[in-house]
Scaffold this active site. Structure first.
Site, PDB file in Angstrom:
ATOM      1  N   SER A 133       0.815  -1.222   0.000  1.00 23.72           N
ATOM      2  CA  SER A 133       0.000   0.000   0.000  1.00 23.72           C
ATOM      3  C   SER A 133       0.844   1.267   0.000  1.00 23.72           C
ATOM      4  O   SER A 133       1.583   1.532  -0.928  1.00 23.72           O
ATOM      5  CB  SER A 133      -0.961  -0.049   1.186  1.00 23.72           C
ATOM      6  OG  SER A 133      -1.868   1.017   1.147  1.00 23.72           O
TER       7      SER A 133
ATOM      8  N   ARG B 212       0.511   6.534  19.602  1.00 27.21           N
ATOM      9  CA  ARG B 212       0.061   7.629  18.747  1.00 27.21           C
ATOM     10  C   ARG B 212      -0.826   8.577  19.551  1.00 27.21           C
ATOM     11  O   ARG B 212      -1.706   8.125  20.285  1.00 27.21           O
ATOM     12  CB  ARG B 212      -0.681   7.097  17.525  1.00 27.21           C
ATOM     13  CG  ARG B 212       0.171   6.136  16.703  1.00 27.21           C
ATOM     14  CD  ARG B 212      -0.487   5.775  15.374  1.00 27.21           C
ATOM     15  NE  ARG B 212       0.274   4.750  14.666  1.00 27.21           N
ATOM     16  CZ  ARG B 212       1.363   4.980  13.944  1.00 27.21           C
ATOM     17  NH1 ARG B 212       1.818   6.226  13.828  1.00 27.21           N
ATOM     18  NH2 ARG B 212       2.001   3.990  13.333  1.00 27.21           N
TER      19      ARG B 212
ATOM     20  N   PRO C 148      -2.049   2.653  21.126  1.00 26.88           N
ATOM     21  CA  PRO C 148      -0.792   1.998  20.742  1.00 26.88           C
ATOM     22  C   PRO C 148      -0.785   1.656  19.261  1.00 26.88           C
ATOM     23  O   PRO C 148      -1.824   1.322  18.692  1.00 26.88           O
ATOM     24  CB  PRO C 148      -0.779   0.731  21.604  1.00 26.88           C
ATOM     25  CG  PRO C 148      -2.226   0.428  21.835  1.00 26.88           C
ATOM     26  CD  PRO C 148      -2.931   1.751  21.895  1.00 26.88           C
TER      27      PRO C 148
ATOM     28  N   ASP D 213      -3.207   6.460  -2.883  1.00 24.25           N
ATOM     29  CA  ASP D 213      -2.019   5.877  -2.270  1.00 24.25           C
ATOM     30  C   ASP D 213      -1.467   4.814  -3.218  1.00 24.25           C
ATOM     31  O   ASP D 213      -1.961   4.638  -4.337  1.00 24.25           O
ATOM     32  CB  ASP D 213      -2.320   5.299  -0.883  1.00 24.25           C
ATOM     33  CG  ASP D 213      -3.274   4.113  -0.923  1.00 24.25           C
ATOM     34  OD1 ASP D 213      -4.030   4.012  -1.907  1.00 24.25           O
ATOM     35  OD2 ASP D 213      -3.262   3.300   0.012  1.00 24.25           O
TER      36      ASP D 213
END
Length: 538
Positions: free
Chosen positions: A64, A505, A497, A276
């Protein structure tokens, strides 16, 4: 199953001793050099899953939005969904098994899932444009064939296209034809029908500039553009002929850096978007007359789509159960606008598109988007049948609205978030509503926000509840966050986490950018102090 053949073939794809990888939200991802054994074993697992379900299973080789030197793999379940959670556990177990234990793990999965090993198996696979993808795809094929599975290799596809192929093959053709041409024709036919309703000025076509992250999306968008070139002018940038995959471009770069991709020529007011690397995410953006950059992320995409769907339902006179699904990362302004202005129910799930997809399936019409631009709209089969019947039966304006909705349904790739599909939906809605990108952006004003991360000794010390919006452990952390949030207007913050590395984060938003930055920094310090931070203090 010829276990001796599996043992011998597995030795050619031996796992480096001690290497442990976990099947995450998007499957396995790592440096491509570490993935040969993973690919082989996911070929084995795909065969077992196919035998157990009596269906075609998909295997996608991609990483990705990761850097070009990485790669990855994920399995696609019968209706184009993410792999079932119990099989994610099997994937991690099989991938982590030392070489001498592979056969035992396979046998245990067969027993636990009551797999009929005599059942036929069929696996379809595809890959992105990474240099490592072709060789790794061959490792998947080795795993499939050694267990006696049949396969079809689609070669180069976007991730959403493979999801589409799997869904088509398992729905007896009801969803569409399981070919690239079938995909292109289904989406473009619906798009062209919608654009026939638009009254044009100028040359009759709208322009959109698309950054394809130097990935597979460029190749597939070029293949498709011929089908709708009379209705939409697409200019492709970062098409893979020069730059590196996802390097200084793509949806993840634009979203995280809040600036245009390298290589994109932008004039004030032009509609621009970025895919993306595997074309399952999309974000929009533009520059104003002062050259200020404006990002339109998944929250505003979900708002545009869900509000348009609700308008169509009102015109038809149908009160269907419609819901929008977000994560904790959704901007507070979007949630307030949907609930208070549009009167659309909003629900929050854990981060990860599989969680949003599952929740969206609970509604007649479920719209889900992560802020990063990964999402789609799901329509129950009963709703799809009903709307297409109404499109034939209703007269005048109601019939027109029903036909519009029927085309919107066909335009979505309901099997997965799909940047190409989403782009066509968005362009159609903007044209039908006669909205410029600036007018779309002005629907509501995002609250300023900031995301940070803190390195910790062990991310597992952080546990959360309430769709990751509240920290349960370590003790005292949530209380500290609550006290910090009270210092700022229209503020909120949460921590979670990482799913793959020992970092935490942090997300914070508030009435001003200065306040959001300050809150994020203070919460980071609280995490560092209470959750075992390492390295430089925030």
């Amino acid at each position: 199953m010829d276990l001796e053949a599996v043992r011998k073939r597995s030795a050619f794809h031996a796992k480096p001793p001690g290497l442990i990888l976990q099947y995450g939200t998007a499957g396995f991802r790592a440096d491509a050099h570490h993935l040969d054994h993973i690919m082989f074993r996911m070929g084995l697992l795909a065969v077992l899953r196919s035998k157990q379900t009596g269906s075609t299973i998909g295997v996608m080789v991609t990483a990705s939005h990761n850097p070009e030197e990485d790669n990855g793999v994920k399995l696609v379940d019968p209706l184009g969904e993410m792999l079932a959670p119990s099989w994610e556990e099997h994937a991690t177990w099989l991938a982590s098994a030392e070489e001498q234990d592979v056969l035992k793990v396979l046998a245990a999965i067969v027993e636990k899932e009551a797999v009929d090993v005599q059942q036929n198996a069929f696996v379809v696979l595809a890959r992105d444009t990474r240099p490592s993808s072709k060789k790794l795809s061959q490792s998947v094929i080795d795993g499939v064939t050694v267990l006696g599975g049949q396969f079809y290799d689609y070669g180069l596809l976007t991730t959403p296209q493979l999801h589409y192929m799997v869904y088509c093959r398992n729905s007896g053709g009801r969803y569409g034809q399981a070919t690239v041409e079938g995909y292109c024709q289904k989406l473009s036919k619906a798009f062209v029908e919608l654009m026939k309703q638009v009254s044009y000025s100028g040359d009759g076509r709208r322009l959109v500039k698309v950054d394809c992250a130097n990935g597979i999306g460029a190749l597939k968008l070029k293949e498709m553009a011929q089908y709708f070139s009379q209705s939409l002018s697409v200019q492709i940038y970062n098409d893979g002929t020069k730059g590196r995959l996802n390097h200084l471009c793509g949806a993840d770069f634009v979203k995280s850096q809040q600036k245009p991709p390298q290589g994109m020529e932008m004039n004030p007011g032009e509609t621009c978007c970025s895919f993306d690397g595997d074309a399952d995410r999309i974000v929009y953006y533009y520059c104003d007359e002062t050259s200020h950059f404006h990002l339109i992320d998944g929250d505003k995409i979900a708002t545009l789509i869900s509000s348009f769907l609700k308008e169509l339902l009102l015109e038809i006179g149908e009160s269907l159960n419609i819901g929008v699904v977000q994560t904790a990362y959704a901007n507070g302004s979007s949630t307030r606008y949907l609930r208070e202005v549009m009167k659309v129910p909003v629900y929050c799930t854990k981060t990860g598109v599989k969680h949003l997809h599952h929740k969206a399936q609970e509604f007649d019409i479920g719209v889900y988007f992560e802020a990063n631009g990964h999402g789609t709209a799901l329509f129950s089969e009963a709703v799809e049948v009903k709307i297409k019947r109404l499109a034939q039966e209703l007269d005048k304006e109601q019939g027109k609205a029903a036909r519009t909705l029927a085309n919107i349904i066909d335009l979505f790739n309901q099997a997965a978030g799909d940047a190409i599909s989403d782009m066509l939906v968005i362009q159609a809605i903007l044209a039908l509503k006669k909205l410029t990108i600036q007018q779309w952006d002005a629907i509501y004003v995002d609250l300023p926000n900031r995301q940070l991360k803190v390195k910790v000794v062990d991310r597992r010390v952080i546990s959360t509840t309430d769709a990751e919006r509240q920290a349960v452990t370590p003790p005292g952390l949530q209380e500290a966050i609550n006290d910090l949030v009270k210092k700022y207007k229209l503020a909120r913050a949460f921590v979670r986490p990482s799913g793959t590395e020992d970092i935490v984060r942090i997300y914070a938003e508030a009435i001003s950018q200065e306040s959001a930055d300050s809150l994020a920094c203070e919460v980071s310090l609280a995490v560092f102090q209470l959750a075992g931070g390492i390295g430089e203090r925030p």
